[in-house]
Design a protein around this motif. Structure first.
Motif, PDB file in Angstrom:
ATOM      1  N   UNK A 211       0.760  -1.860   0.012  1.00  0.00           N
ATOM      2  CA  UNK A 211       0.104   0.002  -0.022  1.00  0.00           C
ATOM      3  C   UNK A 211       0.986   1.476  -0.005  1.00  0.00           C
ATOM      4  N   UNK A 212       0.328   1.886  -0.732  1.00  0.00           N
ATOM      5  CA  UNK A 212       0.995   3.480  -1.022  1.00  0.00           C
ATOM      6  C   UNK A 212      -0.234   4.472  -0.128  1.00  0.00           C
ATOM      7  N   UNK A 213       1.034   5.509   1.304  1.00  0.00           N
ATOM      8  CA  UNK A 213       0.203   6.647   1.509  1.00  0.00           C
ATOM      9  C   UNK A 213      -0.430   7.703   0.236  1.00  0.00           C
ATOM     10  N   UNK A 214      -1.908   7.261   0.297  1.00  0.00           N
ATOM     11  CA  UNK A 214      -2.761   8.100  -0.701  1.00  0.00           C
ATOM     12  C   UNK A 214      -2.920   9.888  -0.135  1.00  0.00           C
ATOM     13  N   UNK A 215      -2.611  11.459  -0.313  1.00  0.00           N
ATOM     14  CA  UNK A 215      -3.876  12.173   0.266  1.00  0.00           C
ATOM     15  C   UNK A 215      -4.132  13.494  -0.740  1.00  0.00           C
ATOM     16  N   UNK A 216      -5.309  13.746  -0.759  1.00  0.00           N
ATOM     17  CA  UNK A 216      -5.983  14.683  -1.823  1.00  0.00           C
ATOM     18  C   UNK A 216      -6.204  15.572  -1.222  1.00  0.00           C
ATOM     19  N   UNK A 217      -5.842  16.986  -1.433  1.00  0.00           N
ATOM     20  CA  UNK A 217      -6.701  18.234  -0.886  1.00  0.00           C
ATOM     21  C   UNK A 217      -7.943  18.646  -1.415  1.00  0.00           C
ATOM     22  N   UNK A 218      -8.671  18.632  -0.622  1.00  0.00           N
ATOM     23  CA  UNK A 218     -10.214  19.041  -1.641  1.00  0.00           C
ATOM     24  C   UNK A 218     -10.218  20.147  -2.115  1.00  0.00           C
TER      25      UNK A 218
END
Length: 244
Positions: free
Chosen positions: A221-228
């Motif tokens: 797994x990879x850390x995943x981020x999403x800035x709204x």
């Protein structure tokens, strides 16, 4: 508020009872193929979203959980913080939600399920003024060889901004950004990219520069981020169409 949205044959709602949570844990156990019931100490801390098929007697077909944090200083209490050094995110000043344990029933392949799930997440984000989503996006199995084009694509197009980049914490990792020199085959990369991660990326999401080898869950797994605030306007309109 229990019902988040209904669209066609599917409805998404927040879990209300211990029986709802148990149903989510049962679906997770089935989808992840674990020998024991998939449950942990984060379940009581999270809100759980259930997607049900109204044409199949309310069968649970998708679920995920959300842990809300008022700002980045709380990121150390997230599930992901067990595997990644997230100290760079401690300076994030907005409200954050960790989305985890996302799964779809193996007997249901309708793409509308994913659309309704993301529509429900959008409704939750809007109502709670969330500014960042994050979590661990998983590839099935722990062998990297079949995912090299996908990892190369992540390296070339989707690495986290340096100011938020997670550092290595887990003992067993694949440092794809440092190790891979190949140019990705875009078609092969997208075919091997997990659907949840693909959706994150289409909305402007980014990933860590390494994958954690999680032998307990039999995943990479990879850390995943999403800035709204960084979601392209066209994508936001599409998500809100689902909500509407």
């Amino acid at each position: 508020m229990a019902l988040l949205l209904g669209k066609g044959r599917y409805r998404a709602r927040l879990a209300r009872t211990p029986q709802d949570i148990a149903a989510a844990q049962g679906l997770r156990t089935l989808a992840f193929g674990t020998e024991q019931v998939d449950q942990d100490g984060f379940d009581p801390l999270c809100a759980h979203i259930l997607v049900e098929d109204t044409r199949a007697g309310g069968q649970l077909v998708c679920c995920f959980r959300m842990l809300t944090m008022d700002q980045g200083s709380e990121v150390g209490r997230s599930y992901s913080a067990q595997f990644y050094d997230l100290s760079a995110l401690e300076g994030f000043t907005g409200r954050m939600v960790e989305m985890g344990r996302f799964c779809v029933h193996p007997d249901w392949t309708d793409p509308d399920i994913l659309r309704v799930a993301w529509g429900a997440m959008t409704a939750y984000v809007d109502e709670n003024n969330v500014e960042m989503l994050f979590g661990c996006s998983s590839f099935a199995g722990t062998e990297t060889s079949e995912y090299l084009d996908a990892f190369a694509m992540l390296k070339h197009r989707h690495l986290a901004p340096k100011r938020w980049l997670p550092r290595v914490k887990a003992p067993d990792v694949f440092r794809f950004a440092a190790r891979l020199r190949r140019r990705p085959d875009a078609k092969k990369a997208m075919l091997r990219m997990p659907p949840l991660l693909r959706t994150y990326l289409m909305m402007g999401g980014w990933v860590s520069d390494h994958a954690v080898v999680d032998r307990h869950m039999n995943t990479l797994h990879v850390f995943t981020g999403l800035e709204i605030g960084a979601i392209p306007p066209a994508r936001k309109r599409l998500l809100r169409t689902v909500v509407g």
